[in-house]
Structures are given as C-alpha cells and as structure tokens.
Design a protein around this motif. Sequence first.
Motif, short mmCIF file in Angstrom:
data_model
loop_
_atom_site.label_atom_id
_atom_site.label_comp_id
_atom_site.label_asym_id
_atom_site.label_seq_id
_atom_site.Cartn_x
_atom_site.Cartn_y
_atom_site.Cartn_z
N TRP A 263 27.57 -31.58 -19.36
CA TRP A 263 27.66 -32.96 -19.18
C TRP A 263 26.58 -33.81 -19.79
O TRP A 263 26.03 -33.36 -20.80
CB TRP A 263 26.11 -32.54 -17.48
CG TRP A 263 26.54 -32.17 -16.27
CD1 TRP A 263 27.10 -31.13 -16.01
CD2 TRP A 263 28.31 -33.05 -15.33
NE1 TRP A 263 27.59 -30.83 -14.43
CE2 TRP A 263 28.11 -32.39 -14.18
CE3 TRP A 263 28.47 -34.37 -15.60
CZ2 TRP A 263 28.71 -32.22 -13.07
CZ3 TRP A 263 28.90 -35.07 -14.42
CH2 TRP A 263 29.66 -33.84 -13.49
N VAL B 266 25.05 -37.54 -21.49
CA VAL B 266 24.79 -38.68 -20.27
C VAL B 266 25.12 -39.72 -20.97
O VAL B 266 25.24 -39.66 -22.24
CB VAL B 266 22.64 -38.87 -20.66
CG1 VAL B 266 22.94 -39.96 -20.44
CG2 VAL B 266 22.57 -37.09 -20.23
N VAL C 69 25.15 -40.09 -16.34
CA VAL C 69 26.14 -38.30 -16.51
C VAL C 69 27.95 -38.43 -16.74
O VAL C 69 28.13 -38.77 -14.96
CB VAL C 69 25.08 -37.24 -16.14
CG1 VAL C 69 24.04 -36.66 -16.12
CG2 VAL C 69 25.48 -37.14 -14.32
#
Length: 382
Positions: free
Chosen positions: A311, A313, A320
């Motif tokens: 994941w 950002v 995400v």
Amino acid sequence: MRRLTPIRPSRLALPVLAVCTLILAACGDSTAPEPAARPVLVVTPASAADSGASAFPGEIRAREESALAFQVGGQLLRRDVDAGAHVRRGQVLAEIDPGDLRLQQQSAQAQVASAEAEYARTRTDRARYAALVDQQLISRSQMDAQDAAYTAAQAQLRAARAQADVAGNQAGYTQLRAPRDGVIASREAEAGQVVAAGQVIFMLAGDDGREVAIALPESRIAGFAIGQPAEIELWNRPGVRVPGTIREIAAAADPQARTYAARVAIADDAVGGLELGQSARVYIAAATADADLQVPLTAIQPGADGGKAVWVVDRAEGIVRSVPVETGPYGARSVPVLSGLAADALVVAAGGHLLREGQRVTPVDRENRPVQVQAAHPAAAE
C-alpha cells in the motif's frame, strides 16, 4: 350488543416507526458524511546497502589449523608440550622410541657397504677384462658379461643408498616438530601410548591470523560473497566491533543443518587480544545485486494474480493505492524490492490488511508524528 375492544399498538411497532422516521428524515439530506481518515504507519523504502545487517553467532578460530602426527609408528616416549602452550617452528613437541628404526638404519648402511664392495670388484674386473680383450686373450662375449655385472652392481649400489636414505629419514621421524609458530589447541595422546603412523597427537593453531567460523542460511546464501565486508563483535566486548571480510564459503551445504560453513577473516591490526574459542557475533549486510530498496516484512500484502503488493500513500490525494512489486529473498525483518517501487514512496508498514483501494488515510511515522502530504481534507477546504 358486543362491546368493541380498542386496538393497542404492539411493543415492536414503536421501534419500527422510529426507524422509519429516521430513514425519511435522512432522505431529505442527499449528502452523507465522509468517513474519517484512517491513521496509518508509513515508511520510506530503505536502501539495501544501508539496511540493518544480519547477525550470525560464531567462534574465533585460527586461519591455519594443523593436525600433527608422526610419519612412523611406535611407542610415545615423551611429550614436551601441553594444550595451550605456545611453540616455535622446529621445536620438538614429542618423541617415539627410535630403537627399531635405528636398527633398520644400521642395516641399510650395511647393505650400502656391501653394494659398494661389489661395485668396486666388478669395476676392477671390467678394467682387467678390457685389457685382455684388447690382446685378444678372451672372447668378446666374456667382456659383455663383465659389462653387465658392472652395470648391475652400479644399480644395486644406487638402490642400497636410497634405502639407507629412507631408513635415515624414518629414524629422524621419531621426533615430532612444530611446522610453524602457533598454539597447541589440543593434545590427543599420552606418553607410553603406542601410536600409529598418521595418528593425531596435537592440534596446532598457527599464529598467521584469526578468523570467525560461522554458518550462513541456505535460504539467503545468494546474498553473500567472498570478499564481502563484515564486522565482528566479541561477547566479552559488547559494543566494540572490528572489521573483517568473508574469506571462505563452503561449496556445499551441511546435509543436516542446511547451512553453509563460512570463515570471516579478521583484520591483522585487530587480532591482538583474541583468544581461540571465544564466542563472537558477525554482522553482515547481505549484498543483493538486483535490489536497491527494502521494505519491512509487514508491508508486503497479497496482490493481484497471486503476486505481491504494498500500500502506497498518494501524496497528491491523501489516499492509498495498491502497488504490485517484485521481491527478493525474505530477510529476518525486511524484504528486498526488485522492481515496482519508487525510492520516495510512502509505504504503509502496518495494518495493510484493513485498508481498501482509494481509502483516505492520515500517514504518521514511527514516532506517531503526522507526515505531511499535499492533499487537503475536503472539510478543511470549506
């Protein structure tokens, strides 16, 4: 006339009416409140070269370890050193009974004397027969026989001298001498014991250098190479590390432990004060040729088609996104990323299994401090 009973509302009717009232009231406002941003722990990918080194337990060993034994068998008369003694090259360490070997040497010398006498006789006869054959007093075949006897005597003399040399060497092998300067690591025989040729009497640890014997895991052997730098820390000197390099890696893994035996050479200027058998810890940063970045183990999540993903950002939107990555061999705490990840990415390091694609998050670092991103929350924009 029959009297009518008034209808009373059921106990379940009131909650149902209340729920319906709330639903109708919600229909009047078409905008639902946006879910709060979820805090997530983020990290930036670490450089593979700067990532934490792996630690391996080991033992201080000598670079050259020799098993000392007699080249001939016999009864051990005496030993002059014990375990832990420091010896010099050429020093006598032990001696076996030389009686029988000296008798063999004397016998070989007697055979040499006999062969020399026979050689001298045949040489004289050959010279005499050569004079007679010139005067044609003997046949040529008789001269050829004397030449053959002379050649045979000459060969027997060479053989006897060689046997005498062997017997002399064996007589000298009754003394066991140190082949180099070093320390007696162990003693394997006692005086009065009958030992065979090649039976180990002492283990000698040479003074030519010190190393640390370690075992490298089979799963990560591709990350280590001869000449790779390392650091050694002794158990009795915590916090003090000396430089070293991997000098040797076994060609095959141990069949039971499934580890590769390795030797880490210690720098010559740091050898002082090291004792054989001391416990040590070796720190090595695995060199992965194809990996420039590493992420924590907890950052790796299942990706599409059975692959791996992390994941990341989105700095512009504050959400995400799942990014597929290609990883290398897993380490104890981190994973090398071979492709798919930018060096400045904000990678979610914990709680990735609770996230969904496009979810708004609030990134924080390991000190629980907010990480600034460019996106502004809609509520704050109003």
